[in-house]
Scaffold this active site. Structure first.
Site, PDB file in Angstrom:
ATOM      1  N   HIS A  91     -19.098  33.925  -6.387  1.00 30.92           N
ATOM      2  CA  HIS A  91     -19.946  33.728  -5.213  1.00 30.92           C
ATOM      3  C   HIS A  91     -21.055  32.727  -5.518  1.00 30.92           C
ATOM      4  O   HIS A  91     -21.389  32.455  -6.680  1.00 30.92           O
ATOM      5  CB  HIS A  91     -20.557  35.061  -4.766  1.00 30.92           C
ATOM      6  CG  HIS A  91     -21.402  35.708  -5.820  1.00 30.92           C
ATOM      7  ND1 HIS A  91     -22.660  35.259  -6.161  1.00 30.92           N
ATOM      8  CD2 HIS A  91     -21.159  36.756  -6.652  1.00 30.92           C
ATOM      9  CE1 HIS A  91     -23.162  35.995  -7.128  1.00 30.92           C
ATOM     10  NE2 HIS A  91     -22.268  36.919  -7.457  1.00 30.92           N
ATOM     11  N   ASP A 373     -19.122  36.835 -11.531  1.00 30.25           N
ATOM     12  CA  ASP A 373     -19.115  36.325 -12.903  1.00 30.25           C
ATOM     13  C   ASP A 373     -18.313  37.243 -13.821  1.00 30.25           C
ATOM     14  O   ASP A 373     -17.632  36.772 -14.736  1.00 30.25           O
ATOM     15  CB  ASP A 373     -20.536  36.129 -13.437  1.00 30.25           C
ATOM     16  CG  ASP A 373     -21.419  37.367 -13.338  1.00 30.25           C
ATOM     17  OD1 ASP A 373     -20.952  38.413 -12.860  1.00 30.25           O
ATOM     18  OD2 ASP A 373     -22.597  37.280 -13.737  1.00 30.25           O
TER      19      ASP A 373
END
Length: 472
Positions: A91, A373
């Site tokens: 994102h 991540d």
């Protein structure tokens, strides 16, 4: 137990970006800056320093949108035909997940305003199109999430305008290559050609939609079906893996041991705790780097209290510890073992889909996973791409599948990370690079790696056995 970036309760994916990096580093010298100065200075243009530098690495992580970005996606010999693309994204820029106690939160506006920088020519059109999205099919809780950020004062973890623009740029870049140049999807594409999957966070859904909008402008909402993925490692129905959790626990112990040995880091936490007036252990638990990165990326002064100010030197020492942690992590291999087991389900899905397309199937030729991540990081590690940086905001990892136009039964892959070709950095295709004149890797090598070679370090031949066999 570490808190992790996606706020997912599953223990299987709880590595935090504050503890995990993916780039080998060398010792760095501290920049000489006035510790009393809280002004944020963002150098431009961003140029690679001769040695690893914590401030430079932080700027790379922020990924402030620029007008142009060079990329190597889609660059193969002219007789190759693109038949499938898998895109895994992190994102975009977000508001912190954690707040530093007794300080004013960063003053960031999450309303989308085209006149405010950073912006994008298609930002207003994106907002209009998102307001028409009621006809899309979205699994589970995704249907109840907003399709774009819209709060005058950002909520915790909310995508910012910067985050939206980052993925509008990603989508625009990929459109020029994959849609306009290589015509992966024709104008009459249908829902069966597109596979979309997102975790249940608004920031991942919104990031995916932003990329999708500039990739396929003004797309028909009736063709959109977004699957909900409950796990941040996208393990779907193959999440039962005790040994994955074992290696993650061992990795967490290693991280903790390194952290308590770092006297400079301890002094910083003690100093910062005095500034905000809380116990040191409470400051550590609040994961201050997550909040400080937001101040840094948005060029906002670090917080002050009557006891003083958090400053750039505090930030640099915490960031330097992250880089030192990565160097040790590469040596110890515990995270690598975790990564192999954590990512096999996702990589196996990718391989299966590629094999179907290589056999002539025309479905799901474009795949987009919108993730975190803690999704990209283990994938990079498992593939053996040890030189890759930790996933920045709006990072993208692309798997391309190509058909040889001269030998149509032969298929090849390329892997690109943030536009850089890392195909021959992978453990399964390093040797092939020495014997091939083509900038591609045979699909069979990727298949063999995922179906067999990933398990060899566990003295196993399959995922179930590797997940349940205790190490000797």
């Amino acid at each position: 137990m570490m808190k992790h970036e996606a706020n997912n309760p599953s223990f299987s994916s709880c590595l935090s970006k504050s503890q995990v990096h993916l780039i080998p580093v060398n010792p760095v010298k501290e920049d000489v800056l006035n510790p009393k100065s809280r002004k944020r200075i963002m150098l431009d243009p961003l140029t690679e320093p001769p040695a690893i530098d914590p401030i430079y690495e932080a700027r790379v992580y922020c990924n402030i949108p620029t007008i142009t970005e060079r990329s190597m996606e889609g660059q193969v010999p002219h007789y190759f035909k693109l038949v499938s693309v898998h895109v895994l994204i992190r994102h975009g820029d977000r508001y912190p997940l954690y707040a530093i106690p007794k300080t004013k939160r960063p003053d960031i506006d999450c309303m989308l305003v085209s006149s405010r920088k950073p912006s994008h020519p298609q930002l207003e059109a994106f907002i209009r199109h998102m307001s028409k999205g009621s006809e899309a099919q979205m699994d589970g809780t995704l249907s109840s999430l907003p399709r774009y950020p819209s709060h005058a004062s950002c909520e915790m973890g909310e995508l910012t305008q910067t985050g939206v623009v980052q993925h509008l740029q990603n989508g625009q870049l990929l459109r020029e290559i994959y849609i306009k140049k290589h015509k992966l999807l024709l104008s009459d594409w249908t829902a069966k050609h597109l596979y979309l999957e997102s975790t249940g966070k608004s920031r991942t859904l919104q990031s995916g939609l932003a990329l999708l909008y500039t990739l396929l402008p003004d797309f028909d909402w009736k063709k959109i079906n977004v699957r909900h993925q409950w796990s941040t490692i996208f393990c779907s129905g193959s999440c039962d893996c005790p040994m994955r959790n074992h290696y993650l626990e061992e990795e967490q112990r290693r991280q903790y041991s390194l952290r308590v040995k770092n006297n400079d880091l301890e002094r910083v936490y003690v100093d910062m705790a005095k500034i905000v007036g809380i116990p040191t252990r409470q400051l550590r638990a609040s994961n201050p780097i997550d909040s400080l990165l937001c101040y840094f990326c948005h060029n906002v002064s670090f917080p002050c209290t009557k006891n003083g100010c958090i400053n750039i030197e505090h930030f640099k020492i915490i960031k330097t510890h992250q880089l030192e942690d990565e160097r040790e992590r590469q040596e110890k291999k515990l995270y690598f073992f975790y990564a192999l087991l954590a990512t096999h389900p996702l990589l196996n899905q990718t391989v299966n889909r590629m094999q179907r397309i290589a056999e002539g199937k025309k479905e799901e030729v474009l795949v987009l996973y919108s993730a975190h991540d803690v999704t990209l990081s283990p994938v990079l590690s498992a593939l053996g791409i040890t030189e890759a940086r930790f996933p920045r905001f709006a990072a993208r990892l692309v798997f391309e599948l190509w058909q040889d136009g001269k030998k149509r039964r032969e298929h090849f892959i390329r892997i690109l990370y943030n536009g850089v070709d890392v195909t021959f950095q992978t453990s399964f295709c390093q040797d092939h690079n020495m014997h091939s004149s083509k900038p591609v890797c045979p699909l069979e090598k990727f298949v063999h790696f995922v179906k067999r070679d990933m398990f060899s370090v566990f003295n196993s031949t399959n995922y179930y056995d590797a997940c349940h066999r205790r190490p000797l």
